[in-house]
Each structure stands twice: as structure tokens, then as C-alpha cells.
Design a protein around this motif. Structure first.
Motif, PDB file in Angstrom:
ATOM      1  N   VAL A   1       0.860  -1.174   0.000  1.00  0.00           N
ATOM      2  CA  VAL A   1       0.000   0.000   0.000  1.00  0.00           C
ATOM      3  C   VAL A   1       0.904   1.234   0.000  1.00  0.00           C
ATOM      4  O   VAL A   1       1.718   1.418   0.900  1.00  0.00           O
ATOM      5  CB  VAL A   1      -0.926   0.028   1.227  1.00  0.00           C
ATOM      6  CG1 VAL A   1      -1.825   1.263   1.188  1.00  0.00           C
ATOM      7  CG2 VAL A   1      -1.764  -1.237   1.294  1.00  0.00           C
ATOM      8  N   ILE A   2       0.783   2.032  -1.043  1.00  0.00           N
ATOM      9  CA  ILE A   2       1.593   3.250  -1.181  1.00  0.00           C
ATOM     10  C   ILE A   2       0.677   4.445  -0.975  1.00  0.00           C
ATOM     11  O   ILE A   2      -0.374   4.538  -1.619  1.00  0.00           O
ATOM     12  CB  ILE A   2       2.242   3.330  -2.578  1.00  0.00           C
ATOM     13  CG1 ILE A   2       2.930   2.003  -2.944  1.00  0.00           C
ATOM     14  CG2 ILE A   2       3.239   4.482  -2.647  1.00  0.00           C
ATOM     15  CD1 ILE A   2       3.373   1.940  -4.395  1.00  0.00           C
ATOM     16  N   GLU A   3       1.066   5.350  -0.098  1.00  0.00           N
ATOM     17  CA  GLU A   3       0.238   6.516   0.209  1.00  0.00           C
ATOM     18  C   GLU A   3       1.047   7.792   0.065  1.00  0.00           C
ATOM     19  O   GLU A   3       2.244   7.826   0.387  1.00  0.00           O
ATOM     20  CB  GLU A   3      -0.309   6.427   1.638  1.00  0.00           C
ATOM     21  CG  GLU A   3      -1.216   5.236   1.876  1.00  0.00           C
ATOM     22  CD  GLU A   3      -1.632   5.103   3.326  1.00  0.00           C
ATOM     23  OE1 GLU A   3      -2.636   4.441   3.580  1.00  0.00           O
ATOM     24  OE2 GLU A   3      -0.933   5.678   4.196  1.00  0.00           O
ATOM     25  N   ALA A   4       0.377   8.825  -0.407  1.00  0.00           N
ATOM     26  CA  ALA A   4       1.025  10.140  -0.532  1.00  0.00           C
ATOM     27  C   ALA A   4      -0.008  11.222  -0.257  1.00  0.00           C
ATOM     28  O   ALA A   4      -1.165  11.116  -0.692  1.00  0.00           O
ATOM     29  CB  ALA A   4       1.621  10.319  -1.930  1.00  0.00           C
TER      30      ALA A   4
ATOM     31  N   LEU B   1       5.750   1.996  -9.022  1.00  0.00           N
ATOM     32  CA  LEU B   1       4.601   2.872  -8.796  1.00  0.00           C
ATOM     33  C   LEU B   1       4.950   4.038  -7.878  1.00  0.00           C
ATOM     34  O   LEU B   1       4.377   5.125  -8.009  1.00  0.00           O
ATOM     35  CB  LEU B   1       3.439   2.049  -8.230  1.00  0.00           C
ATOM     36  CG  LEU B   1       2.749   1.179  -9.296  1.00  0.00           C
ATOM     37  CD1 LEU B   1       1.917   0.081  -8.670  1.00  0.00           C
ATOM     38  CD2 LEU B   1       1.885   2.048 -10.208  1.00  0.00           C
ATOM     39  N   SER B   2       5.896   3.853  -6.963  1.00  0.00           N
ATOM     40  CA  SER B   2       6.378   4.992  -6.171  1.00  0.00           C
ATOM     41  C   SER B   2       7.059   6.010  -7.077  1.00  0.00           C
ATOM     42  O   SER B   2       6.871   7.225  -6.937  1.00  0.00           O
ATOM     43  CB  SER B   2       7.363   4.506  -5.104  1.00  0.00           C
ATOM     44  OG  SER B   2       6.728   3.660  -4.180  1.00  0.00           O
ATOM     45  N   GLN B   3       7.859   5.509  -8.017  1.00  0.00           N
ATOM     46  CA  GLN B   3       8.507   6.405  -8.964  1.00  0.00           C
ATOM     47  C   GLN B   3       7.481   7.162  -9.797  1.00  0.00           C
ATOM     48  O   GLN B   3       7.638   8.361 -10.069  1.00  0.00           O
ATOM     49  CB  GLN B   3       9.439   5.588  -9.878  1.00  0.00           C
ATOM     50  CG  GLN B   3      10.210   6.409 -10.897  1.00  0.00           C
ATOM     51  CD  GLN B   3      11.178   7.391 -10.259  1.00  0.00           C
ATOM     52  OE1 GLN B   3      11.648   7.162  -9.145  1.00  0.00           O
ATOM     53  NE2 GLN B   3      11.484   8.472 -10.955  1.00  0.00           N
ATOM     54  N   LEU B   4       6.397   6.472 -10.181  1.00  0.00           N
ATOM     55  CA  LEU B   4       5.348   7.138 -10.950  1.00  0.00           C
ATOM     56  C   LEU B   4       4.686   8.242 -10.132  1.00  0.00           C
ATOM     57  O   LEU B   4       4.374   9.318 -10.665  1.00  0.00           O
ATOM     58  CB  LEU B   4       4.306   6.108 -11.389  1.00  0.00           C
ATOM     59  CG  LEU B   4       3.205   6.630 -12.320  1.00  0.00           C
ATOM     60  CD1 LEU B   4       3.785   6.950 -13.693  1.00  0.00           C
ATOM     61  CD2 LEU B   4       2.071   5.620 -12.455  1.00  0.00           C
ATOM     62  N   LEU B   5       4.474   8.002  -8.838  1.00  0.00           N
ATOM     63  CA  LEU B   5       3.917   9.046  -7.971  1.00  0.00           C
ATOM     64  C   LEU B   5       4.802  10.283  -7.952  1.00  0.00           C
ATOM     65  O   LEU B   5       4.320  11.419  -8.021  1.00  0.00           O
ATOM     66  CB  LEU B   5       3.738   8.503  -6.553  1.00  0.00           C
ATOM     67  CG  LEU B   5       2.380   7.917  -6.189  1.00  0.00           C
ATOM     68  CD1 LEU B   5       2.470   7.094  -4.918  1.00  0.00           C
ATOM     69  CD2 LEU B   5       1.342   9.027  -6.030  1.00  0.00           C
ATOM     70  N   PHE B   6       6.120  10.071  -7.838  1.00  0.00           N
ATOM     71  CA  PHE B   6       7.036  11.207  -7.821  1.00  0.00           C
ATOM     72  C   PHE B   6       7.039  11.944  -9.160  1.00  0.00           C
ATOM     73  O   PHE B   6       7.130  13.169  -9.210  1.00  0.00           O
ATOM     74  CB  PHE B   6       8.451  10.739  -7.485  1.00  0.00           C
ATOM     75  CG  PHE B   6       8.638  10.336  -6.045  1.00  0.00           C
ATOM     76  CD1 PHE B   6       8.274  11.184  -5.023  1.00  0.00           C
ATOM     77  CD2 PHE B   6       9.173   9.096  -5.718  1.00  0.00           C
ATOM     78  CE1 PHE B   6       8.438  10.827  -3.686  1.00  0.00           C
ATOM     79  CE2 PHE B   6       9.348   8.729  -4.398  1.00  0.00           C
ATOM     80  CZ  PHE B   6       8.975   9.584  -3.374  1.00  0.00           C
TER      81      PHE B   6
ATOM     82  N   GLY C   1       7.090  12.841  -0.972  1.00  0.00           N
ATOM     83  CA  GLY C   1       7.348  11.698  -0.103  1.00  0.00           C
ATOM     84  C   GLY C   1       6.179  10.718  -0.142  1.00  0.00           C
ATOM     85  O   GLY C   1       5.025  11.125  -0.298  1.00  0.00           O
ATOM     86  N   VAL C   2       6.492   9.447  -0.040  1.00  0.00           N
ATOM     87  CA  VAL C   2       5.448   8.420  -0.017  1.00  0.00           C
ATOM     88  C   VAL C   2       5.661   7.500   1.178  1.00  0.00           C
ATOM     89  O   VAL C   2       6.775   7.388   1.707  1.00  0.00           O
ATOM     90  CB  VAL C   2       5.431   7.575  -1.320  1.00  0.00           C
ATOM     91  CG1 VAL C   2       5.185   8.445  -2.534  1.00  0.00           C
ATOM     92  CG2 VAL C   2       6.722   6.786  -1.476  1.00  0.00           C
TER      93      VAL C   2
END
Length: 402
Positions: free
Chosen positions: A256-259, A312-317, A324-325
Motif C-alpha cells: 500500500v503506497i500513500e502520498a 509505482l512509487s517512482q510514478l507518484l514522484f 514523499g510516499v
């Protein structure tokens, strides 16, 4: 993914690494058959059990009669040139020797090809290095993580005389690798051990999430006072590749990735959602939150398979304004799903049927089908949805997947 974690609280040497692999289940007969392909002449491969600081582990010793030549890198390459070994074992072994030659060459201001391998060119070191690479292939280890290395202290006698610990070649190989000394006087990390882990390990740090299947102990030559001179190898499966967990069918491990964002256009979120789903996200949601300075904001949440979390963290950035995630693993329970087709008075509608232990607990007509038929037949959308649900009930549990 077959994973291994090498705990080096007592350092690492080539014979300790190979012994730990054998203790973890490496078939010795299969290993010997592969090592015999290398034209090294006569040598004795001795396996024993050794007690070190109250713990017992496998011990490997290689005995060769007479003097041994001081080999160059080219000699090693020639030894292995026409040898067929499992998987990438030959290529990995050559990488280890090349790293050693480059490290020695830098220290003695020589090209790697001109370096004389002293202890490292001996039969025992060749067997240790090639054996470790073969062992990883035979055990199916595709990912090796290593702990920080206890290097020891004091001085060690070598071909070049008395050298500080860690020996210069080992120290060169350990650049950018976390090391420490527990205060024990002695060489805890040999050049061979340093070359092996610096070449084969993907990362150095704490044990990664894994389901442990076997543990192997490899004993070192010396028995230090107050220290179990053993390397410990944990062998198992990375939980990042384990979908099913113990429990009822449908249990899964997900990331689960949250930002949190408070300075982003909703249009950007919509574009990010499409990109994340295309990249493999299982679900993407956003929730209204109150952030600092009394700003309204959004918490963007992405659920994905653990192996997709980095991408997917990279995509968020890249696609949002977050700096930050937060990432954590969670268990989720999902129902078995299938798509079935039913005939309604308006046409064929596909439904998503969710089952638990074979029993249908949720039935959802596909919106696109219902929308299309409602427009074609000029009837209310709700009538098409209801007709699809009734058609499914009339067919009962014997419905076959479409």
C-alpha cells in the motif's frame, strides 16, 4: 523468487560460504560432479562438522599435495573456458576473479591481467569460488542479500608479508559495503569472501521479508574465544513473490503506497490514476484530508503487488506533486472472480461474479454492456441491469464462465 540471506556477524570467507550452501541442502554429489569438470589435478575435498563457539556447522577443507602455481587471471579464464557449468555459474565465477584481479592490480599498480593470484589462485580458492557460484545455481538462488560484514582487526600474514586487517585487497573490494569490527583480533573477511559477496549480493543490510525454508551454517577455520565463527545462510522464498499466504483461499500480500498532496490539480490525479492502472496497480483511490496550514488536500492510495511498489512509487514522484510516499505491506482477502454471460430481453450482458468457497456472493453486471444496450434499445439503464441480475438467478449456480 528463491532468496538467500547471508548473515556475516563473524565475517565471510570462500570456504564458509560454500560450507553454508552445503549445510542448507546443496547436494554434495551434484556439486562434486560439476567441480570435477575443472582441470585442477588431484585434490581432496573434505567435509566435516565443526563446533564454533557452542554452535555446530559444516566445515569445508581442500587439501592439495605439493606446491601450487601462482595463477594469473588468464590462467583462471583458461581453466574455465571450455567448462560447462549450470546456469550462469561460470560467468559469475569469472566476474568474481576479475574483481579480485582489478582490486589487486589497483593496489600494485598493474593491469588486472598481470596480477599474480597468490592464495586466491590456489586450488582451494578456485574450488571455493566456483563451488559457491555453482551452489547458488543448483539451489535456485536468484537473489542474495548480505548483512553488514564484521571485518575483525589486527594483522594477518600473507604472501606480501604482514598486512593490516582487513587485508588491502579485501578492503578495496569492500568499498561502499557496510562493515564494522566487533573488536576480535583476526582476519574475519578474506579477499575471496569479499570478492564473492561484493559480486553476488544484490544488497547489504537487514534481512529482507522472506519465508524461511532452510538455514545453513558454515564454519570458519579458526575458533575465536567468545565468538561463534560461523556464517549463517537463510534460504527461502521472498514474500514479495508470495501471493498466497497461510489461511483461507484469497489471502494475498500487497503493498500500500500513500502520498499526501495539497497543491495539485484534480486533472493531474485523473491522469495519474490511468497511468498507475496501466502500470499494474490493483487499485487507486483518493480521500479528502485536512493538511497543515488548514489546507484541504488529498491522500492518494495505491494498492499493488509488492514487486511493483518501486515502479509505482517512482510514478507518484514523476506524475504528482508529492515529495514523499509511505509504503507498507498488508494482507487482503479477495473473492474468486469470473465473468459469465447471460441472455436478457435486451441482448447479451456480461456479469462479474464473485464467489467464496464456490458460492456466488456478489454479482455485478458490466456497466459498459448495460449502457450500450440501454442506448440501443432506448430503455432505462436500471431496467437492463435488473434484467441481467434476474437472468443470472434463473440460470443458477451451474453457470459456465463465458
Amino acid at each position: 523468487m528463491r532468496q538467500a540471506y547471508l548473515e556475516c556477524s563473524s565475517g565471510i570467507s570462500g570456504d564458509m560460504f560454500l560450507a553454508a550452501l552445503i549445510d542448507a541442502g546443496l547436494p554434495a554429489e551434484h556439486l562434486f560432479a560439476e567441480l570435477k569438470k575443472i582441470p585442477l589435478g588431484f585434490y581432496e575435498f573434505k567435509r566435516t562438522r565443526a563446533m564454533r563457539g557452542g554452535l555446530v556447522g559444516a566445515r569445508v577443507e581442500i587439501h592439495v599435495p605439493g606446491e601450487q602455481p601462482h595463477r594469473h587471471l588468464g590462467d583462471i579464464q583458461a581453466l574455465l573456458e571450455h567448462v560447462s557449468l549450470p546456469g550462469n555459474a561460470r560467468e559469475q565465477a569469472l566476474k568474481v576473479f576479475t574483481r579480485l584481479a582489478e582490486a589487486e592490480g589497483k593496489l600494485h599498480n598493474k593491469p588486472a591481467g598481470e596480477v599474480h593470484f597468490h592464495e586466491v589462485g590456489a586450488v582451494d580458492a578456485v574450488v571455493d569460488i566456483v563451488g559457491a557460484c555453482v551452489g547458488m545455481e543448483l539451489l535456485g538462488i536468484s537473489d542474495l542479500v548480505c548483512s553488514p560484514l564484521n571485518v575483525g582487526g589486527g594483522r594477518v600474514e600473507a604472501a606480501h608479508g604482514s598486512l593490516p586487517v582487513p587485508a588491502p585487497a579485501a578492503a578495496e573490494l569492500l568499498k561502499e559495503i557496510p562493515v564494522y569490527s566487533s573488536g576480535v583480533e583476526g582476519e574475519m573477511v578474506t579477499p575471496t569472501g569479499a570478492a564473492l559477496v561484493s559480486t553476488l549480493a544484490r544488497d547489504f543490510g537487514p534481512m529482507p521479508p522472506m519465508k524461511i525454508e532452510r538455514i545453513g551454517y558454515g564454519a570458519g577455520e579458526k575458533d575465536f574465544h567468545g565468538l561463534s565463527n560461523l556464517v549463517r545462510l537463510f534460504l527461502g522464498e521472498s514474500t514479495e513473490s508470495v501471493k498466497a499466504q497461510p489461511g483461507a483461499p484469497g489471502d494475498e500480500v500487497v503493498s500500500v503506497i500513500e502520498a499526501n498532496v495539497d497543491d495539485m490539480s484534480p486533472q493531474i490525479y485523473g491522469y495519474f490514476l490511468d497511468q498507475a492502472l496501466a502500470l499494474g496497480a490493483l487499485d487507486v483511490t483518493c480521500s479528502a484530508i485536512q493538511m497543515k496550514k488548514n489546507r484541504p488536500g488529498l491522500m492518494v492510495s495505491v494498492i499493488c503487488a509488492p514487486e511493483q511498489s518501486d515502479a509505482l512509487s517512482q510514478l507518484l514522484f514523476e506524475q504528482t506533486t508529492t515529495i514523499g510516499v509511505r509504503i507498507h505491506e498488508a494482507r487482503r482477502k479477495v473473492l474468486e472472480r469470473e465473468i459469465v454471460a447471460v441472455e436478457t430481453p435486451y441482448g447479451v450482458v456480461h456479469l462479474k461474479v464473485a464467489r467464496r468457497e464456490g458460492k456466488a456472493v456478489n454479482v455485478a453486471p458490466e456497466y459498459e454492456d448495460c449502457q450500450r444496450l440501454a442506448a440501443e434499445k432506448a430503455v432505462p439503464l436500471k431496467d437492463v441491469i435488473l434484467a441481467a441480475q434476474i437472468a443470472f438467478r434463473e440460470r443458477g449456480e451451474a453457470t459456465e464462465p463465458a
